[in-house]
Design an enzyme around this catalytic site. Sequence first.
Site, PDB file in Angstrom:
ATOM      1  N   HIS A 142      51.964  18.737  16.709  1.00  0.00           N
ATOM      2  CA  HIS A 142      53.031  17.913  17.319  1.00  0.00           C
ATOM      3  C   HIS A 142      53.469  18.432  18.689  1.00  0.00           C
ATOM      4  CE1 HIS A 142      53.428  15.576  13.718  1.00  0.00           C
ATOM      5  NE2 HIS A 142      53.877  16.571  12.989  1.00  0.00           N
ATOM      6  N   ASP A 178      45.811  16.294   8.982  1.00  0.00           N
ATOM      7  CA  ASP A 178      47.208  16.492   8.590  1.00  0.00           C
ATOM      8  C   ASP A 178      47.823  15.112   8.305  1.00  0.00           C
ATOM      9  OD1 ASP A 178      49.574  18.794   9.148  1.00  0.00           O
ATOM     10  OD2 ASP A 178      50.247  16.709   9.344  1.00  0.00           O
ATOM     11  N   HIS A 180      50.608  13.901   9.026  1.00  0.00           N
ATOM     12  CA  HIS A 180      51.349  13.353  10.159  1.00  0.00           C
ATOM     13  C   HIS A 180      50.404  13.101  11.338  1.00  0.00           C
ATOM     14  CE1 HIS A 180      54.205  15.915   7.812  1.00  0.00           C
ATOM     15  NE2 HIS A 180      54.938  14.816   7.914  1.00  0.00           N
ATOM     16  N   ASP A 266      48.930  18.681   3.995  1.00  0.00           N
ATOM     17  CA  ASP A 266      50.126  17.965   3.536  1.00  0.00           C
ATOM     18  C   ASP A 266      49.845  16.510   3.165  1.00  0.00           C
ATOM     19  OD1 ASP A 266      49.708  17.369   6.176  1.00  0.00           O
ATOM     20  OD2 ASP A 266      51.685  18.008   6.874  1.00  0.00           O
TER      21      ASP A 266
HETATM   22 ZN   LIG Z   1      51.989  17.548   8.855  1.00  0.00          ZN
END
Ligand SMILES: [Zn+2]
Length: 396
Positions: A142, A178, A180, A266
């Site tokens: 991120h 991931d 996200h 995740d």
């Molecule tokens: Zn993540």
Amino acid sequence: MSTPHLAWYSHEICFWHDPGSGSGYVPVGPGIEPLRQFAVDPDLRRAEGLVKASGVQDRFTCVTPTPATDEDLLLVHTPEHIERVEATSAIGSGDAGVYAHVNYHSAQAARLAVGACVQAATSVLEGRFDRAYCLVRPPGHHAEPDRAMALCLYNNVAVAARAAQRHGARRVLILDWDVHHGNGIQRTFYEDPDVLYISLHQDGLFPAASGLVTETGAGAGAGSTLNVPLPAGSGHDAYLAAVDRLVEPAARAFRPDLILVAAGVDASGHDPMGRMMCTSRTFHAMTSTLCRLADELTRGRIVFAHEGGYSAWYQPTLVLGTAAAIAGLPAPQDPFLHSLDHLPGQRLQRHQDRVITHLETHHPLLSRTASDVPSAALSDAPSATPSAAPSPGGGR
Ligand SMILES: [Zn+2]
């Protein structure tokens, strides 16, 4: 290929990074009783412990990384961003960006996380190792060039990709599974034709409105971003279908010199941050496929870097599944598998298949038709949101 040489990069200081008192991802404040924030790392230390106890780590050469230099970090990040991380960490607490809390050790941990990924990529390019795994924290995907974000201080994999190019690799494929969306990686390379960024993530999870199928790169980088926003509830078969039908053909079309994988865990069915259904079998299968793809396309050169993973009990087994596949070993025992593998979300369902089919036929890298008329073709993209999906009874 002959037996691959494997490297395992980790450093004790990475386990000392701690975003401080909070609950989940929210720091202590109104309505928040102190518990702990995610990305504190007794859990990650336990993951390394399980890999060690299983004997799988014996297949790897363990390497202690050195901290990334300013020269490394400046390949992606601004001087102001680096100064803010260092200054906030020196105080011992505070937010170095947006939901990116730190402690005294965080700046060094973050430099070690980047250093591990940079040194792993460099070592693989030099032929000292074929495959590497970096068990690092803080995570990175991120983090944007000018700000820390969502537990990520520096963008470990993005800096490693730039370092690989500095070291002679012309084209780098980054696959990010991931749960996200890796907004920081995407932003870094959005106009770069020599870095293909592919993200498999939960549609609309985080950041909001990031990682849409219509985000395919810009300028010279048009077509070099491939987002696969799978609907919440996607499991083993949906992920494997995405790898088989999108990642593999895109990689073959791109012809990378090196593969980097942002290998968060995740997307598992026990993770509190996402709503996906993956198991250790999923991560083992995806990792095996990517290693085979590296054997085919990059003379075996591939680096996996840990990203998110927030299930205290399941993360170690997921890391073990990934590590076992890198070592060419069968999927390990998974004491939690029985709680996930019988659930109907593990089969590919029609609304999940629709996202994959759309990208197969419309993404500029995968479809000659779409590359002729990309804007027109992409304008009918499905939202890939569960609300836009057919009824649950529509498929399995
Ligand atoms: Zn993540």
